[in-house]
Design an enzyme around this catalytic site. Structure first.
Site, PDB file in Angstrom:
ATOM      1  N   ARG A  46       0.841  -1.206   0.000  1.00 56.45           N
ATOM      2  CA  ARG A  46       0.000   0.000   0.000  1.00 56.45           C
ATOM      3  C   ARG A  46       0.875   1.255   0.000  1.00 56.45           C
ATOM      4  O   ARG A  46       0.610   2.219  -0.706  1.00 56.45           O
ATOM      5  CB  ARG A  46      -0.946   0.003   1.220  1.00 56.45           C
ATOM      6  CG  ARG A  46      -2.022  -1.080   1.170  1.00 56.45           C
ATOM      7  CD  ARG A  46      -3.084  -0.880   2.255  1.00 56.45           C
ATOM      8  NE  ARG A  46      -2.560  -0.988   3.598  1.00 56.45           N
ATOM      9  CZ  ARG A  46      -2.472  -2.115   4.300  1.00 56.45           C
ATOM     10  NH1 ARG A  46      -2.893  -3.258   3.782  1.00 56.45           N
ATOM     11  NH2 ARG A  46      -1.974  -2.119   5.526  1.00 56.45           N
ATOM     12  N   LYS A 136     -12.101  14.986   4.345  1.00 51.48           N
ATOM     13  CA  LYS A 136     -13.232  14.418   3.604  1.00 51.48           C
ATOM     14  C   LYS A 136     -14.053  13.484   4.479  1.00 51.48           C
ATOM     15  O   LYS A 136     -13.509  12.771   5.318  1.00 51.48           O
ATOM     16  CB  LYS A 136     -12.722  13.622   2.402  1.00 51.48           C
ATOM     17  CG  LYS A 136     -13.859  13.101   1.516  1.00 51.48           C
ATOM     18  CD  LYS A 136     -13.401  12.043   0.547  1.00 51.48           C
ATOM     19  CE  LYS A 136     -13.730  10.668   1.090  1.00 51.48           C
ATOM     20  NZ  LYS A 136     -13.526   9.602   0.089  1.00 51.48           N
ATOM     21  N   GLU A 177     -19.200  15.008   1.232  1.00 50.81           N
ATOM     22  CA  GLU A 177     -19.488  14.031   0.172  1.00 50.81           C
ATOM     23  C   GLU A 177     -20.717  13.189   0.481  1.00 50.81           C
ATOM     24  O   GLU A 177     -20.623  12.161   1.159  1.00 50.81           O
ATOM     25  CB  GLU A 177     -18.268  13.103  -0.019  1.00 50.81           C
ATOM     26  CG  GLU A 177     -18.495  12.068  -1.128  1.00 50.81           C
ATOM     27  CD  GLU A 177     -17.308  11.129  -1.347  1.00 50.81           C
ATOM     28  OE1 GLU A 177     -16.368  11.137  -0.538  1.00 50.81           O
ATOM     29  OE2 GLU A 177     -17.349  10.385  -2.335  1.00 50.81           O
ATOM     30  N   LYS A 219     -18.738  17.483  -2.656  1.00 49.92           N
ATOM     31  CA  LYS A 219     -18.306  16.361  -3.514  1.00 49.92           C
ATOM     32  C   LYS A 219     -19.502  15.475  -3.791  1.00 49.92           C
ATOM     33  O   LYS A 219     -19.777  14.524  -3.045  1.00 49.92           O
ATOM     34  CB  LYS A 219     -17.191  15.582  -2.817  1.00 49.92           C
ATOM     35  CG  LYS A 219     -16.708  14.358  -3.590  1.00 49.92           C
ATOM     36  CD  LYS A 219     -15.379  13.847  -3.072  1.00 49.92           C
ATOM     37  CE  LYS A 219     -15.008  12.540  -3.762  1.00 49.92           C
ATOM     38  NZ  LYS A 219     -13.615  12.153  -3.521  1.00 49.92           N
TER      39      LYS A 219
HETATM   40  P1  13P Z   1     -14.453   7.338  -6.643  1.00 55.83           P
HETATM   41  O1  13P Z   1     -14.045   8.454  -7.556  1.00 55.83           O
HETATM   42  O2  13P Z   1     -13.768   6.027  -6.951  1.00 55.83           O
HETATM   43  O3  13P Z   1     -15.933   7.218  -6.492  1.00 55.83           O
HETATM   44  O4  13P Z   1     -13.924   7.694  -5.210  1.00 55.83           O
HETATM   45  C1  13P Z   1     -14.129   8.967  -4.730  1.00 55.83           C
HETATM   46  C2  13P Z   1     -14.093   8.924  -3.281  1.00 55.83           C
HETATM   47  O5  13P Z   1     -13.376   9.654  -2.658  1.00 55.83           O
HETATM   48  C3  13P Z   1     -14.976   7.969  -2.592  1.00 55.83           C
HETATM   49  O6  13P Z   1     -15.155   8.388  -1.295  1.00 55.83           O
END
Ligand code: 13P
Length: 343
Positions: A46, A136, A177, A219
């Site tokens: 990772r 986030k 998000e 987002k």
């Molecule tokens: P994806 O663009 O793969 O949907 O991932 C964005 C993300 O940050 C998911 O939390």
């Protein structure tokens, strides 16, 4: 951190025709993607993969900020330089995923609520000390018969707003998000209806919690038909529905909108983002916010497959990262063309 400094960071994240690189997969999610690609699921693999991503030559030309995971923000490059320093040297603002994942919502079978508010103030303080300047939190809303419920929308909106207020208190710009998932057979119109309901609930909660809209990034998902829906709308139809939905729900004061990719094919995500920016740049467009990207899979997936866990493939994988990032940068200017994929 003053209000103005927070606003400046939020603006920098969506300025100059750049977007965000989400590389904040939790260990279980990262391991799942590694397993699928035949890569060993170890901490070192990772770390090596994240080093590959963030040392991509030219990354800072297309990427304004990178979202890290708790394990990653503590890691270092092979030469001992901290990942936070590597990003900063590349002109990329370090960010951090701070939610602890979506868990079953009590009393609502099949629905999820994102956890992680307990102790968040102290964790945000630590991440700020480590050099993170934005954060986030992802809420997950699934579509099905009778879903999402009011309870699911309200619980997730409340958690997003509490998280965002704590971030701003700690000097971190919140990326908010609420993801309406693509899974299912639903038509685009159903996604539009639910996305509208969710965004209205989220902005209502943000207001109630006193979140400064100028110092946050939204987002959202794009407004799409379900993956299993037999009718797949055109790129232009998706762009129209998405922009209309955002105009109806997102206050103009928000610093910017950075879409998640959500499992869309990489090229389709670029084409849809391009169509939205063409509308935004056209004379009769009224979209007041930059429309950028915050993709994980739609930037990383081709590179992950090329890398395959092998040092000999790092340069080719980095070319694939740069290619996707630059296609998405072109999309922010309405200059993305399918021909760029085969150049
Ligand atoms: P994806 O663009 O793969 O949907 O991932 C964005 C993300 O940050 C998911 O939390």
């Amino acid at each position: 951190m003053s209000e103005q400094e927070l606003i400046d960071i939020a603006r920098r994240l969506v300025a100059d025709g750049k977007g965000l690189l989400a590389m904040d997969e939790s260990n279980p999610t990262c391991n799942k993607r590694f397993a699928k690609a035949g890569i060993p699921q170890t901490e070192e693999a990772r770390r090596a993969y994240r080093e590959l991503l963030m040392t991509t030559p030219g990354l800072g030309e297309c990427i304004s900020g990178a979202i890290l995971y708790d394990e990653t923000i503590r890691q270092h490059k092979g030469d001992g330089t901290s990942f936070v320093q590597v990003l900063t040297d590349a002109g990329v603002i370090p960010g951090i995923k701070v939610d602890l994942g979506a868990k079953n919502l009590a009393g609502h079978p099949g629905e999820k609520v994102t956890e992680g508010l307990d102790g968040l103030r102290a964790r945000l303080h630590d991440y700020f000390q480590m050099g993170a300047r934005f954060a986030k939190w992802r809420a997950v809303i699934g579509l099905d018969d009778g879903m999402p419920s009011r309870g699911c929308i309200a619980a997730n909106a409340q958690a997003l707003a509490r998280y965002a207020a704590l971030c701003q208190e700690a000097g971190l710009v919140p990326v908010v998000e609420p993801e309406v998932l693509m899974d299912g057979n639903h038509v685009l119109e159903r996604c539009r209806e639910v996305t509208e309901d969710v965004l209205l609930a989220v902005f209502d909660a943000l207001r109630t919690q006193g979140v400064m809209l100028e110092a946050m990034i939204l987002k959202p998902n794009m407004v799409l038909p379900g993956l299993g829906c037999p009718h797949q709308d055109s790129v232009d139809e998706v762009a129209d529905a998405t922009v209309r939905c955002l105009l109806r729900t997102v206050p103009a004061a928000v610093a910017g909108i950075a879409f998640l990719s959500g499992g869309q094919a990489s090229e389709l995500a670029s084409a849809r983002l391009n169509a939205m920016n063409l509308r935004r740049n056209s004379q009769d467009a009224r979209a007041p916010w930059p429309l950028v990207f915050s993709f994980a899979r739609a930037i990383q997936q081709p590179a992950l497959e090329i890398w395959h866990g092998e040092a000999a493939h790092v340069a080719a994988a980095q070319q694939a990262v740069y290619h996707r990032a630059s296609c998405n940068r072109a999309a922010l200017h309405g200059e993305y063309r399918a021909a760029m994929e085969h150049a």
